[in-house]
Design a protein around this motif. Structure first.
Motif, PDB file in Angstrom:
ATOM      1  N   GLN A  22      -1.592  10.367  -1.252  1.00  0.00           N
ATOM      2  CA  GLN A  22      -2.853  10.906  -1.141  1.00  0.00           C
ATOM      3  C   GLN A  22      -2.460  12.118  -0.413  1.00  0.00           C
ATOM      4  O   GLN A  22      -0.315  12.185   0.791  1.00  0.00           O
ATOM      5  N   ALA A  23      -3.132  13.204   0.618  1.00  0.00           N
ATOM      6  CA  ALA A  23      -2.891  14.143   1.517  1.00  0.00           C
ATOM      7  C   ALA A  23      -2.145  14.171   2.199  1.00  0.00           C
ATOM      8  O   ALA A  23      -0.954  14.646   2.816  1.00  0.00           O
ATOM      9  N   GLU A  24      -3.065  12.800   2.876  1.00  0.00           N
ATOM     10  CA  GLU A  24      -2.186  12.944   4.469  1.00  0.00           C
ATOM     11  C   GLU A  24      -0.888  12.270   3.780  1.00  0.00           C
ATOM     12  O   GLU A  24       0.103  12.173   4.801  1.00  0.00           O
TER      13      GLU A  24
ATOM     14  N   GLU B 233      -0.297   4.216  -3.134  1.00  0.00           N
ATOM     15  CA  GLU B 233      -2.282   4.665  -2.899  1.00  0.00           C
ATOM     16  C   GLU B 233      -1.194   6.005  -1.276  1.00  0.00           C
ATOM     17  O   GLU B 233      -2.093   6.335  -1.237  1.00  0.00           O
ATOM     18  N   THR B 234      -0.481   5.423  -0.812  1.00  0.00           N
ATOM     19  CA  THR B 234       0.241   6.065   0.502  1.00  0.00           C
ATOM     20  C   THR B 234       0.194   7.418   0.281  1.00  0.00           C
ATOM     21  O   THR B 234      -0.398   8.343   0.354  1.00  0.00           O
TER      22      THR B 234
ATOM     23  N   HIS C 173       0.912  -1.282   0.046  1.00  0.00           N
ATOM     24  CA  HIS C 173      -0.428   0.254  -0.089  1.00  0.00           C
ATOM     25  C   HIS C 173       0.353   1.192  -0.394  1.00  0.00           C
ATOM     26  O   HIS C 173       0.249   2.069   0.316  1.00  0.00           O
TER      27      HIS C 173
END
Length: 555
Positions: free
Chosen positions: A466-468, A462-463, A459
């Protein structure tokens, strides 16, 4: 071709070996590439593992966990074994300062973790994961996960997020320390090199005149007992004649002595003998080299097992053969040849004397280089077993329900250091050639990185996008870079720690073997590895404890 597809997709032992080997091979090959003159080396193995895992290739978790941890255990143990012989001697000289600097790196990282937690709103479990990745310390991550499971056993999501945060920040954790090393090299490496040209910090040769009445008519052996400082009297001048003294040689008033010591001890030696000659001893009227035509200087290697762990003084080589042992080189560090020094397999002794005498001493010590090529597997397997056992010992701390453990990284390196330093006292041969030790270290770290990449890459992308994920990356990079740059700059500028020891200390405090691998390519000696091992045990212990404390106190 179905058999080939099944080999790489079904989670079997064959698939685990094949995938780990291919990932390792590709990563090692890519590690030869350089970007702007910098190579990340075996770190590419980690990135290759992440990429392969991203495309859906999964390995049996138990096999992957074993390969990853076994590689880490081999790396840290053989690292400890290599630097163990010189570890405690380095501690006496500057180990306290290096460990203080290492603790400063850790303290700054913890302080920044708390600041980012309070200002960004990122949960403490994720922050601990970010810190673990930023300092490339997976044992601290494992300890924090266990602490979280014991405090909140139902909150499995936080445990997963912690591991993902570690994986996201881990690559820049590696790169950040390497970038800091590049910056420190540009700022301080040349100065360090110039300083070493001006000052010899290993050994110092000086001439003294015997003017202290309290040592008149005493033998050299009796005089040596009057001080705890170690030195060697290599030549004696009396009545116009230069000789090589023995332990039984009696000192007379106004004898001139040529003494080999460390520079820091010169003042104490001057107090003992009475006066130091201030002129250049090599240009004086006394021809210290007058007897050199009768002498040879030769480096002899200790290879005989029965000499392993024996005190140098108990062999009585000086009295029996009329030779001088001017220095002992152990793991790249020169030591004073004191009577209490215990010899170890692999020690290199510089001996001066008549040819026949030096040859006879060579027979006693061994001096058979081929014997050093034989692997000493007993010490390897005994040490690995002891290392994981010690790493598994629970250590209770006041006020904490969950005991901490040194883990599979802390335990083996401590045992490796102790066996390398004290194994010869029990007549255990722990010596391995530098090439053999390097081979085992490289093999261990490559397997570890391949397993870590495969375990955390599913993952990852995809992490990251992301904004986070971008926030996590930014925080993690700051957690890596700020403490290393601040402490690294202060250590060089204000505490005068040379570049080689400085970068080794930073790599050890950040538990970053990949950065250490890069740092070793920037210097000629083993100073970064010695410095790394000097601070690594205490740093690992504090990292593991602090990760658990952050979870227990702020979750």
């Amino acid at each position: 071709m179905n058999w080939l597809l099944e080999t790489f997709t079904e989670p079997t032992m064959i698939q685990a070996v094949a995938v780990l080997s291919i990932v390792s091979a590709i990563g090692v090959y890519l590690g030869r590439l350089k970007f702007f003159g910098i190579s990340l080396g075996v770190t590419f193995v980690f990135f290759t593992g992440i990429l392969v895992s991203h495309f859906g290739i999964a390995i049996n978790k138990d096999m992957l966990n074993f390969a990853q941890n076994f590689g880490l255990i081999i790396f840290v143990y053989t690292l400890g074994l290599q630097v163990g012989p010189s570890f405690f001697s380095s501690m006496k000289k500057e180990g306290v300062l290096l460990n203080t600097m290492g603790l400063a790196v850790i303290a700054l990282g913890i302080l920044l973790t708390l600041v980012f937690h309070w200002t960004s709103g990122v949960s403490m479990p994720v922050m601990v994961g970010l810190l673990s990745g930023a300092v490339t310390n997976t044992p601290a991550l494992g300890a924090a996960q266990q602490a979280l499971l014991q405090t909140e056993p139902e909150n499995v999501r936080n445990v997963t997020d912690m591991a993902l945060a570690c994986a996201v920040t881990y690559p820049l954790g590696v790169v950040g320390v390497i970038l800091a090393i590049v910056a420190l090299k540009a700022l301080f490496a040349k100065k360090t090199k110039d300083l070493r040209k001006e000052q010899d910090t290993a050994t110092f040769v000086a001439e003294f005149q015997v003017l202290n009445p309290s040592i008149y008519n005493k033998s050299i052996r009796q005089v040596m007992r009057l001080t705890e400082k170690h030195f060697v009297i290599s030549r004696l001048w009396r009545d116009g004649k230069v000789t090589i003294p023995t332990s039984d040689t009696v000192l007379k008033e106004k004898d001139h002595l040529l003494v080999i010591s460390v520079k820091a001890d010169v003042e104490r030696i001057k107090t003992l003998f009475g006066e130091q000659e201030n002129t250049d001893w090599n240009k004086k009227d006394i021809d210290w080299n007058a007897i050199d035509s009768q002498l040879i200087s030769r480096r002899i290697v200790v290879t005989r097992n029965r000499v392993n762990g024996v005190k140098l003084g108990s062999l009585r080589l000086r009295n029996l053969y009329g030779i001088n042992i001017t220095r002992v080189n152990r793991a790249g560090i020169d030591l004073i040849a004191s009577p209490d020094l215990r010899l170890q397999i692999g020690d290199k002794l510089t001996i001066v004397g008549e040819a026949n005498s030096v040859n006879n001493v060579g027979k006693i010590l061994g001096d058979e280089l081929k014997r050093l090529d034989n692997p000493n597997l007993l010490a390897i397997f005994v040490g690995l077993a002891l290392g994981v056992l010690i790493g598994s010992i629970p250590i209770p701390l006041p006020g904490m329900d969950t005991p901490i453990k040194l883990g599979v990284a802390g335990g083996p390196i401590i045992v490796g250091i102790l066996m390398g330093a004290f194994g010869p006292r029990f007549h255990l041969t722990t010596y391995t050639t530098q090439s053999a030790n390097l081979m085992m270290r490289q093999f261990g770290i490559v397997i570890y990185l391949a397993g870590l990449g495969l375990d955390s890459g599913a993952h990852f992308f995809e992490t990251v996008f992301q904004a986070e994920g971008l926030l996590w990356i930014g925080i993690g990079f700051l957690l890596t870079l700020i403490p290393v740059l601040i402490v690294g700059f202060a250590a060089s500028r204000f505490f005068k720690i040379d570049y080689a020891h400085n970068v080794g200390m930073l790599c050890g405090s950040m538990a970053n073997p990949m950065a250490l691998n890069y740092a070793n390519t920037t210097v000629e000696g083993d100073e970064p590895s010695v410095s790394y091992a000097t601070v690594y045990p205490l740093s690992m212990f504090i990292r593991v404890i602090s990760a658990q404390l952050l979870i227990m106190l702020f979750t």
